[in-house]
Design an enzyme around this catalytic site. Structure first.
Site, PDB file in Angstrom:
ATOM      1  N   THR A 148      41.489  45.026  69.134  1.00  0.00           N
ATOM      2  CA  THR A 148      40.825  44.058  70.005  1.00  0.00           C
ATOM      3  C   THR A 148      41.195  42.646  69.579  1.00  0.00           C
ATOM      4  O   THR A 148      41.801  42.421  68.528  1.00  0.00           O
ATOM      5  CB  THR A 148      39.301  44.215  69.923  1.00  0.00           C
ATOM      6  N   TYR A 166      25.363  46.980  59.128  1.00  0.00           N
ATOM      7  CA  TYR A 166      26.335  47.580  60.042  1.00  0.00           C
ATOM      8  C   TYR A 166      26.358  49.102  59.876  1.00  0.00           C
ATOM      9  O   TYR A 166      26.257  49.846  60.855  1.00  0.00           O
ATOM     10  CB  TYR A 166      27.731  47.011  59.788  1.00  0.00           C
ATOM     11  N   SER A 213      30.959  54.322  65.200  1.00  0.00           N
ATOM     12  CA  SER A 213      32.042  53.907  64.308  1.00  0.00           C
ATOM     13  C   SER A 213      32.067  54.812  63.091  1.00  0.00           C
ATOM     14  O   SER A 213      31.053  55.410  62.720  1.00  0.00           O
ATOM     15  CB  SER A 213      31.804  52.448  63.888  1.00  0.00           C
TER      16      SER A 213
END
Length: 322
Positions: A207, A172, A160
């Protein structure tokens, strides 16, 4: 899509929905036999966002591929080992493509969103990086053992833009940066065996969970946020088609160890998204300028699709951290 992956064996981890499902369909579209993993085998009404191995299997078959669903909990190393043992047995040691996609940290990210890291429990780190970074490493071990024997294959690790700059949270970002490093360092050791390792950067992918998150943010802000209007969004299939195109390239090893941006791969190979358009890279002027000046979104097609060099992106992102 042409059947360039006919006869190839692929594994996509975490493919019940979202990007994983799109990747499985993209590989099936190109003719591959696709093993898929996930925890939910049959459709049920208990999951908020839905998705099951059976539904992905149906989508892959409809796209022209062969699909073999395997129920796996990627937090369990033994289940991962058994998965690869099964593939090795059923396919006579052949595994051409591994896509490290599975990620179990979404709910933890949603819970911690907007909080500084010290207001979350230490377990947040494991929730963000166990079924993700760690499980990618474990799966790569078993894939590499099969691929190095045959001296061919490719390992894709879904990462990402959060690997370069702050997005969502500390765990993250660190995890995604580590995914990039995992792909690069594996490439160093695998290259002599003609096995490729790449980190993949999708753009903003619509998504089920991202779409819902965007709606929530829009409602909380009392208006339509810059993120929520769907500008330059990609479908999960776009990532699948990009990966299928890379896996079909006879000289793919030249990219080993490098980050590959889905939109840039699509431009290189001339592929389009599910709806026939081609979103641009998040480092393209055609994306950057309309994000900075929203009214330009209606005229984005007039802006040159010029990609900002990586070293400039690095400098901008580093400066934005402080």
């Amino acid at each position: 899509m042409s059947k360039n992956l006919q006869g190839k064996i692929a594994l996509v981890t975490g493919a019940t929905r979202g990007i994983g499902k799109g990747i499985a369909v993209g590989l099936g579209e190109a003719g591959a036999t696709v093993y898929i993993t996930g925890r939910t085998f049959e459709p049920n009404n208990y999951q908020h966002f839905g998705g099951s191995l059976r539904e992905t299997e149906t989508a892959v078959i409809q796209a022209g591929g062969v699909c073999i669903p395997v129920q796996v909990d990627h937090s369990d190393d033994e289940q991962i080992r058994q998965l690869f043992a099964r593939i090795e047995s059923e396919q006579n040691g052949q595994l051409d493509i591994l896509v490290n996609n599975v990620y179990g940290g979404v709910q933890a990210l949603r819970t911690a969103f907007g909080k500084p890291f010290w207001e979350s429990e230490p377990s947040f780190w494991d929730a963000a990086n166990n079924v993700g970074l760690r499980s990618h490493y474990v799966a790569s071990i078993y894939a590499a053992r099969m691929m190095t024997k045959r001296k061919k294959g490719v390992i894709f690790t879904i990462s990402s833009w959060g690997g370069m700059s702050y997005i969502f949270s500390v765990p993250y970002g660190v995890g995604k940066s580590a995914c990039d490093r995992l792909a690069a360092d594996m490439a160093k050791e695998l290259k002599q065996y003609h096995v490729t390792s790449l980190a993949i950067y999708p753009g903003i992918v619509g998504t089920e969970q991202i779409t819902n998150f965007a709606k929530e943010q829009s409602l909380e802000n009392g208006n339509s946020s810059l993120f929520a209007d769907g500008f330059n969004w990609e479908t999960p299939l776009f990532t699948g088609r990009a990966i299928a195109s890379l896996a079909s390239d006879a000289n793919m090893i030249k990219y080993t160890g490098k980050i590959q941006v889905v939109a840039e791969v699509a431009k290189r190979y001339g592929i389009v998204d599910q709806n026939g358009n081609r979103p641009v890279s998040l480092r393209s002027l055609r994306f950057i300028l309309p994000m900075a000046i929203p009214f330009l979104r209606n005229y984005a097609w007039l802006i040159p699709d010029l990609t900002i060099p990586w070293f400039v992106i690095f400098c901008l992102m580093i400066s934005s951290r402080f």
